[in-house]
Design a protein around this motif. Structure first.
Motif, PDB file in Angstrom:
ATOM      1  N   VAL C  30       0.842  -1.193   0.000  1.00 20.50           N
ATOM      2  CA  VAL C  30       0.000   0.000   0.000  1.00 20.50           C
ATOM      3  C   VAL C  30       0.882   1.250   0.000  1.00 20.50           C
ATOM      4  CG1 VAL C  30      -1.884   1.217   1.133  1.00 20.50           C
ATOM      5  CG2 VAL C  30      -1.738  -1.271   1.289  1.00 20.50           C
ATOM      6  N   VAL C  31       0.711   2.061  -1.024  1.00 20.15           N
ATOM      7  CA  VAL C  31       1.493   3.283  -1.164  1.00 20.15           C
ATOM      8  C   VAL C  31       0.530   4.449  -1.052  1.00 20.15           C
ATOM      9  CG1 VAL C  31       3.027   4.599  -2.673  1.00 20.15           C
ATOM     10  CG2 VAL C  31       3.010   2.104  -2.787  1.00 20.15           C
ATOM     11  N   THR C  32       0.874   5.448  -0.263  1.00 18.35           N
ATOM     12  CA  THR C  32      -0.018   6.600  -0.196  1.00 18.35           C
ATOM     13  C   THR C  32       0.696   7.857  -0.644  1.00 18.35           C
ATOM     14  OG1 THR C  32      -1.508   7.896   1.163  1.00 18.35           O
ATOM     15  CG2 THR C  32       0.470   7.105   2.228  1.00 18.35           C
ATOM     16  N   GLN C  33      -0.058   8.718  -1.287  1.00 18.98           N
ATOM     17  CA  GLN C  33       0.447  10.018  -1.677  1.00 18.98           C
ATOM     18  C   GLN C  33      -0.668  11.032  -1.472  1.00 18.98           C
ATOM     19  OE1 GLN C  33       1.528  10.039  -5.809  1.00 18.98           O
ATOM     20  NE2 GLN C  33      -0.203   8.784  -6.430  1.00 18.98           N
ATOM     21  N   THR C 199      -5.906   0.066  -7.687  1.00 17.24           N
ATOM     22  CA  THR C 199      -5.211  -1.209  -7.456  1.00 17.24           C
ATOM     23  C   THR C 199      -4.562  -1.688  -8.740  1.00 17.24           C
ATOM     24  OG1 THR C 199      -7.471  -1.815  -6.924  1.00 17.24           O
ATOM     25  CG2 THR C 199      -5.767  -2.889  -5.672  1.00 17.24           C
ATOM     26  N   LEU C 200      -3.339  -2.196  -8.587  1.00 16.52           N
ATOM     27  CA  LEU C 200      -2.600  -2.783  -9.690  1.00 16.52           C
ATOM     28  C   LEU C 200      -2.246  -4.206  -9.282  1.00 16.52           C
ATOM     29  CD1 LEU C 200      -0.020   0.118 -10.272  1.00 16.52           C
ATOM     30  CD2 LEU C 200      -2.308  -0.088 -11.234  1.00 16.52           C
ATOM     31  N   THR C 201      -2.109  -5.086 -10.266  1.00 17.10           N
ATOM     32  CA  THR C 201      -1.680  -6.443  -9.943  1.00 17.10           C
ATOM     33  C   THR C 201      -0.391  -6.754 -10.698  1.00 17.10           C
ATOM     34  OG1 THR C 201      -3.035  -7.304 -11.731  1.00 17.10           O
ATOM     35  CG2 THR C 201      -3.989  -7.344  -9.526  1.00 17.10           C
ATOM     36  N   GLU C 212       7.892  -8.279  -7.010  1.00 14.17           N
ATOM     37  CA  GLU C 212       7.985  -9.132  -5.829  1.00 14.17           C
ATOM     38  C   GLU C 212       6.649  -9.232  -5.099  1.00 14.17           C
ATOM     39  OE1 GLU C 212      10.736 -10.717  -4.940  1.00 14.17           O
ATOM     40  OE2 GLU C 212      12.162  -9.801  -6.339  1.00 14.17           O
ATOM     41  N   VAL C 213       5.837  -8.204  -5.193  1.00 12.23           N
ATOM     42  CA  VAL C 213       4.541  -8.243  -4.495  1.00 12.23           C
ATOM     43  C   VAL C 213       3.433  -8.566  -5.489  1.00 12.23           C
ATOM     44  CG1 VAL C 213       5.227  -6.657  -2.668  1.00 12.23           C
ATOM     45  CG2 VAL C 213       4.196  -5.755  -4.771  1.00 12.23           C
ATOM     46  N   ASP C 214       2.312  -9.104  -4.967  1.00 10.80           N
ATOM     47  CA  ASP C 214       1.214  -9.488  -5.843  1.00 10.80           C
ATOM     48  C   ASP C 214       0.365  -8.299  -6.269  1.00 10.80           C
ATOM     49  OD1 ASP C 214       1.659 -12.353  -5.617  1.00 10.80           O
ATOM     50  OD2 ASP C 214       1.070 -12.082  -3.525  1.00 10.80           O
ATOM     51  N   LYS C 215       0.208  -7.386  -5.332  1.00 10.10           N
ATOM     52  CA  LYS C 215      -0.704  -6.266  -5.596  1.00 10.10           C
ATOM     53  C   LYS C 215      -0.099  -4.970  -5.100  1.00 10.10           C
ATOM     54  CE  LYS C 215      -5.062  -6.221  -4.360  1.00 10.10           C
ATOM     55  NZ  LYS C 215      -6.203  -6.531  -3.474  1.00 10.10           N
ATOM     56  N   VAL C 216      -0.471  -3.884  -5.739  1.00  5.78           N
ATOM     57  CA  VAL C 216      -0.105  -2.567  -5.241  1.00  5.78           C
ATOM     58  C   VAL C 216      -1.381  -1.755  -5.129  1.00  5.78           C
ATOM     59  CG1 VAL C 216       1.042  -0.399  -5.784  1.00  5.78           C
ATOM     60  CG2 VAL C 216       2.225  -2.546  -6.211  1.00  5.78           C
ATOM     61  N   THR C 217      -1.557  -1.091  -3.998  1.00  9.99           N
ATOM     62  CA  THR C 217      -2.695  -0.185  -3.846  1.00  9.99           C
ATOM     63  C   THR C 217      -2.157   1.222  -3.646  1.00  9.99           C
ATOM     64  OG1 THR C 217      -3.943  -1.950  -2.782  1.00  9.99           O
ATOM     65  CG2 THR C 217      -4.791   0.283  -2.529  1.00  9.99           C
ATOM     66  N   GLY C 235      -1.269   1.119   8.388  1.00 12.88           N
ATOM     67  CA  GLY C 235      -2.328   1.168   7.371  1.00 12.88           C
ATOM     68  C   GLY C 235      -1.746   1.294   5.968  1.00 12.88           C
ATOM     69  N   VAL C 236      -0.559   1.847   5.858  1.00 12.95           N
ATOM     70  CA  VAL C 236       0.126   1.920   4.570  1.00 12.95           C
ATOM     71  C   VAL C 236       1.575   1.481   4.770  1.00 12.95           C
ATOM     72  CG1 VAL C 236      -1.320   3.839   3.786  1.00 12.95           C
ATOM     73  CG2 VAL C 236       0.888   4.321   4.795  1.00 12.95           C
ATOM     74  N   ASP C 237       2.190   1.045   3.668  1.00 10.42           N
ATOM     75  CA  ASP C 237       3.576   0.586   3.741  1.00 10.42           C
ATOM     76  C   ASP C 237       4.564   1.678   3.352  1.00 10.42           C
ATOM     77  OD1 ASP C 237       2.905  -2.155   4.372  1.00 10.42           O
ATOM     78  OD2 ASP C 237       2.128  -2.275   2.329  1.00 10.42           O
ATOM     79  N   ILE C 238       4.150   2.486   2.394  1.00  7.31           N
ATOM     80  CA  ILE C 238       5.036   3.544   1.920  1.00  7.31           C
ATOM     81  C   ILE C 238       4.231   4.839   1.883  1.00  7.31           C
ATOM     82  CG2 ILE C 238       6.367   4.396  -0.062  1.00  7.31           C
ATOM     83  CD1 ILE C 238       6.805   1.469  -0.886  1.00  7.31           C
ATOM     84  N   ALA C 239       4.735   5.882   2.507  1.00  2.00           N
ATOM     85  CA  ALA C 239       4.046   7.175   2.485  1.00  2.00           C
ATOM     86  C   ALA C 239       4.931   8.188   1.792  1.00  2.00           C
ATOM     87  CB  ALA C 239       3.701   7.621   3.904  1.00  2.00           C
TER      88      ALA C 239
END
Lengths: 287, 316, 504
Positions: C30-33, C199-201, C212-217, C235-239
């Motif tokens: 999960v990436v947030t911007q 969402t991306l797969t 490396e990961v299955d999904k990106v949100t 709640g998110v992995d990358i901010a």
């Protein structure tokens, strides 16, 4: 509906009725404090509300800064006092616009009836087709963001209820035999309006104005919060909350206090308005 | 009965017809927003790198060079087919965007109504049963404060308490999961809870003071029975309509609440569209709000008209 | 009644509190911007939020690595045939997400569409140098430029030049970029909840490093504080974009790592140099001396950047290391102002968009300038109208940033200071000198790096002296990641590639 009687009767009892109503008294006291603070802000404020002191930013309440400082090191207490001037001005101007325009339209609609009444009331229906705040928001989107435009937009959005209230009053007054008689005897429209209509309209309009002023302050603060009202460095309460919001973790005071200021003013106006309604016009329900 | 239904149908049809001029009026207003605004819509649309030729093409394709009434009728004839054009920013169809966002607003509003009824009505009843008691006074001042609470401030306070300090609920977005509903619902429900409590109280008081309740009391019926059996049932009828009348407050609240909680609803959509001067979206959302508001009000009026004669028959 | 009420209440609360738990082993990054993407069509809006998502979906012919070196992308090799002609050989093993094979036709289609005035692509200027694009054979493309153009490869690494699938784009028509999105990248477009998340797969057939990961949100969270809280609570992995006020807390959090990347940007306050009193260089210099920029950087940006002395950041190739910038000296500012004939100051305005840090900077500038008698009105505008009106030169002063995404001085100077780019193309100060024009034009056509450097140094000296800007800040980008994330390398341009990121 023998109004000649009620008016004199009411004058004596209003104050009594108000004083008996604890909520109204408390509301009036709070309102008085806020008003005095706003009016005498230049004398009461310990600091210049727009003077920055960047080395002294986000300070908690202290003796020098009673409510702390904001992100530019400006004194929050002084800004809140000055903010009161802006909110009260917004309240009076918006209600003034709505009272004059809405009242006049309602008077015309009620008094002359017919096609004019029909046209005016359909126009009001259109204005009521959106909730007041959204109407104001839409008007702002066309006019652009500024405090003046907020006053215009909110003022316009308040017109319909004043218009309907005035019209209803006119219609009920006209039903009276003695008014019919006065008209039949050739009294001029103006005379009928001044002699019979306005005295009867005063009470409901006072009640409605005080309640409406509360919502107008709330609307304007909401619009400023959204960045569509006051511009920097104006110490407007809603704008202060919006600007300081990023700093709630460092110092929640700068958001808490302006919010309390809004809550207290709106609450006190509503308490006074409710009290006035009970005292002046018990039959009137929420519009 | 058959006659009654007939009257009801007539009433509904008449009310629906009355909607038409109102919505036409609002459509003129929505349409003119674009033209009241200073600035060239084509330029705003193409932004910074627009050569003059492109601007000219766009103006033509938008019909901006035609006389205003013609533009309005073109716009209206598309709007009644739910075609509000494309967003100037994302190029997505406005109606698709609204279809994406509207359910989120409806869910939030529905959840807020549910809880404000659940909490507001009991508070109103308790207050009315013991008028002017301490409990009543506290509840009613609280309700008055609730009515006057700026949603945007309250939302920030909730975030401060429940997200920042306690870490219980997420403070932004809507990613599945009921947890995302908690804070926006609390914010949005406050005003309607307070109004419903106030209305329930005054409706109850009115009913309690009426003759048949006094009769019941004089007959020595149990007070609790009076309150719940007789008074509440009658007081609830106006309250039902008041719930409907919360639509305006809910829409107002939705604009501010959604903006703060980054809730993907039409309230936030209109704020962003106004900021971006994305006029097709602004126009589409205004019409959506107006139509929803009109339909809700219509529904409430019909409900009231439907309930009202029954009451008269029963108690006259 | 009350029993019923209680049970309904309990039921409602249970409904409200129940979290929906997905019992899957899928890794979802999960990436947030700050903002939601606007369009996933690279020829749509050229904004950073969209660019970051598009980076994962599309590939470019060449790629610029974290140190700004050009490495092969969709093109496995290229040849500089003559001064104005380049030939690119495509990788033969590249397939679009819908299964189509990448061909030279797609590349030609992409560049032609990007350059077509009817597309009205805001990013079209990136390929403004292109004269023609030809298909040599199914795997070879020839690009001719309208003159020698040194930074050409850097431009072709820009996300706007991501390669599209011709048949998909033509079929989708107006819907391309919102509901239909097809690229060759490491991730496939899955869904878009407008205003909320994308969402991306993973693309299992990716020609490069398979994700490396299955999904990106991608989540949009407008509030800086909320982004920080979401990162802290997992709640998110990358901010992306940790605001200065939240940075100290992040530094202390053991579960969070703060990444500081010197950026390629420059924040500045531009003057309208065609409009009095800003047509007077003394006034512009006076204002530069009147502002305590170090304090602004300390207070507003809390060290997220260094004071700018030149129009391009030190990270950019070609930045002049010898410039010193303007000192904070209100007395000197008053003298200069008096010398210019404005001893009593004047009234003016400063515009900014609704970026919270810029709004704060504007208020401090307002206060600083009040000290030397200049009465400034701060006006906050929305992004679209803001760009449009500054492009038309309706402003007095305005705050803006420019990111030299290519990392080459040409991109950071030519659009902003050449007289041919007055207005919306980039030169919103309407300032240039014949010498600056000459230097910038010659430098972009020259292929000798040393000679180019010399020209850029001189141009920067003239610009610093002429002061069409208040030089503000060379930003340092600050992002946060959870401690279980590895392999995340933010690019100086603000983009990133997520295929190498591992979520443990």
């Amino acid at each position: 509906m023998e109004k000649g009687q009620t008016v004199t009767f009411a004058k004596k009892s209003i104050l009594k009725a108000m004083l008996r109503n604890k909520k109204a008294v408390v509301g009036a006291i709070i309102l008085l404090i806020i008003t005095l603070g706003a009016v005498f802000a230049p004398f009461l404020a310990p600091h210049n509300p727009i003077q920055q002191d960047l080395r002294n930013r986000l300070q908690p309440p202290s003796r020098d800064n009673l409510l702390g400082t904001d992100q530019f090191g400006r004194d929050l207490f002084s800004r809140i006092l000055y903010g009161g001037r802006i909110s009260l001005r917004i309240g009076f101007i918006t209600v003034g616009i709505a009272l004059i325009v809405g009242g006049t339209l309602g008077l015309i609609a009620g008094f002359y009836g017919g096609i004019l009444d029909h046209l005016i009331m359909r126009l009001m229906d259109i204005m009521l087709a959106l909730p007041g705040f959204l109407l104001a928001l839409a008007i702002i989107s066309a006019l652009g963001s500024s405090l003046e435009n907020v006053m215009i937009a909110v003022g316009i959005s308040l017109i319909p209820t004043f218009c309907r209230l005035m019209r209803a009053t006119v219609l009920s007054v006209r039903e009276n035999d003695y008014v019919e008689a006065a008209i039949a005897l050739g009294a001029s429209d103006l005379r009928v309006i001044i002699k019979y209509v306005l005295p009867n309209a005063v009470n409901p309009l006072i009640v409605h104005s005080s309640l409406t002023m509360a919502s107008s302050i709330l609307f304007a603060a909401g619009l400023s919060f959204l960045g569509m009202g006051a511009q920097p460095p104006t110490p407007e309460w809603g704008k202060m909350i919006a600007d300081n919001r990023a700093f709630i973790r460092a110092s929640h005071y700068i958001v808490t206090f302006p919010g309390l200021a809004i809550v207290l003013s709106v609450l006190s106006l509503n308490m006074v308005g409710d009290g006035l309604r009970d005292a002046l016009d018990p039959r009137m329900k929420n519009l | 009965m058959a006659k009654g239904v007939d009257l009801m149908e007539k009433y509904i049809i008449r009310r629906l017809l009355m909607l038409i001029p109102v919505l036409l009026g609002i459509s003129i207003f929505a349409f003119s927003i674009l033209h009241l605004t200073p600035g060239d819509p084509a330029l705003m649309m193409l932004g910074e790198h627009a050569p003059p030729q492109q601007l000219e093409n766009l103006r033509r394709s938008l019909g901006l060079d035609e006389p205003l009434p013609v533009q309005y009728f073109n716009w209206l004839s598309r709007a009644v087919q739910l075609d509000f054009g494309r967003s100037l920013r994302s190029n997505a169809l406005v109606i698709n965007e609204i279809a994406n966002y509207l359910p989120n607003t409806a869910q939030l509003a529905g959840s807020a109504v549910f809880f404000s009824v659940l909490i507001g009505i009991p508070i109103g009843i308790i207050s009315a049963v013991r008028p002017n008691s301490l409990l009543d006074n506290v509840a009613m001042v609280g309700a008055l404060a609730g009515v006057g609470m700026p949603a945007f401030w309250q939302a920030i306070m909730f975030i401060l308490i429940f997200s920042v300090t306690l870490g219980w609920f997420p403070s932004s977005g809507k990613l599945g999961g009921a947890a995302y509903f908690v804070l926006p619902t609390m914010t949005l429900a406050t005003v309607s809870t307070a109004s419903i409590a106030r209305m329930t109280r005054s409706a109850m008081l009115e009913v309690i003071s009426q003759d048949y309740i006094r009769t019941a009391r004089s007959k020595g019926l149990n007070e609790r029975r009076i309150v719940y059996r007789h008074a509440l049932r009658n007081a609830l009828i106006p309250v039902v309509t008041i719930i409907g009348l919360q639509a305006g407050a809910l829409m107002t609240g939705a604009v501010l609440t959604e903006t703060i909680f980054a809730w993907p609803g039409i309230g936030r959509m209109i704020v962003e569209a106004i900021r971006q001067k994305d006029f097709p979206v602004v126009q589409g959302v205004i019409m959506t709000f107006a139509v929803s508001y009109a339909l809700i009000n219509l529904f409430v009026d019909i409900l009231y008209a439907y309930l009202d004669p029954k009451i008269r028959v029963k108690y006259k | 009644m009350s029993k019923k009420l209680t049970s309904v209440l309990v039921l409602g609360l249970a409904m409200l509190l129940s979290f929906s738990i997905f019992a899957t082993a899928e890794t979802n990054l999960v990436v947030t911007q700050m903002y939601d993407a606007v369009s996933l069509d690279p020829h749509g809006e050229n904004d950073q939020a969209s660019a970051r998502v598009r980076r994962q979906i599309y590939d470019t012919l060449v790629i610029q690595d974290g140190d700004l070196n050009i490495i092969p992308g969709l093109a496995k090799s290229w040849e500089h045939v003559d001064e104005v002609t380049w030939e690119f050989s495509l990788r033969p093993d590249v397939y679009f997400h819908n299964g189509d094979k990448l061909t030279a036709e797609d590349v030609k289609f992409t560049f032609d569409r990007l350059r077509d005035p009817d597309t009205a692509a805001p990013g079209a200027f990136i390929v403004g140098f292109m004269e023609d694009v030809e298909v040599v054979d199914s795997m070879t493309v020839r690009i001719t430029t309208d003159g020698p153009f040194a930074p050409m490869l850097a431009h072709l690494s820009h996300g706007v030049t991501g390669i599209l699938n011709q048949s998909v784009v033509e079929e989708a028509g107006e819907d391309y970029g919102t509901t239909v999105v097809v690229g060759t990248g490491a991730f496939k477009f899955d869904s878009w909840s407008a205003g909320s998340h994308i969402t991306l797969t993973r693309n299992p057939d990716y020609w490069g490093h398979v994700a490396e990961v299955d999904k990106v949100t991608f989540r949009s969270i407008p509030e800086g504080t909320v982004r920080a809280i979401e990162l802290e609570t997992g709640g998110v992995d990358i901010a992306m974009g940790i605001e200065p006020i939240d940075e100290p807390r992040m530094e202390e959090d053991p579960n969070v790592e703060v990444l500081r990347t010197p950026g390629l940007g420059a924040d500045y306050v531009g003057f309208n140099c065609e409009k009095p009193p800003f047509d007077n260089v003394l006034v512009r210099q006076a204002i530069n001396h009147a502002i305590d920029m170090d304090l602004i950087i300390e207070v507003v940006y809390a060290g997220q950047g260094v004071r700018a002395v030149s129009p391009i950041s030190p990270t950019v190739w070609g930045a002049n290391p010898d410039l010193e910038g303007y000192t904070y000296d209100p007395d000197k500012a008053r003298d200069l102002l008096a010398e210019a004939g404005y001893a009593d100051g004047f009234e003016t305005s400063i515009w900014t968009n609704d970026n919270p840090l810029r709004m704060q900077a504007a208020e401090i500038i307002q206060a600083d300038l009040a000290e030397i008698g200049i009465d400034v009105d701060v006006q906050i505008m929305e992004w679209g109208p803001y760009l449009a009106e500054t492009g038309e030169g309706k402003h007095d002063m305005f705050i803006l940033g420019w990111t030299t995404v290519t990392g080459d001085a040409d991109y950071g100077l030519f659009p902003l200071f050449h007289s041919s780019t007055y207005g919306p193309e980039g030169n919103r100060t309407f300032w240039s000198t014949p010498r600056v024009d000459e230097l910038l034009s010659r430098a972009r056509a020259n292929s000798d790096p040393d000679e180019r450097l010399e020209m850029y140094y001189e141009a920067q000296e003239i610009i610093a002296e002429g002061a069409p800007w208040i030089f503000m800040r060379a930003p340092i980008n600050v992002d946060g990641i959870r401690d279980n994330i590895t392999g995340f390398e933010p690019h100086p341009s603000g983009d990133f590639f997520l295929n190498t990121v591992v979520k443990n």
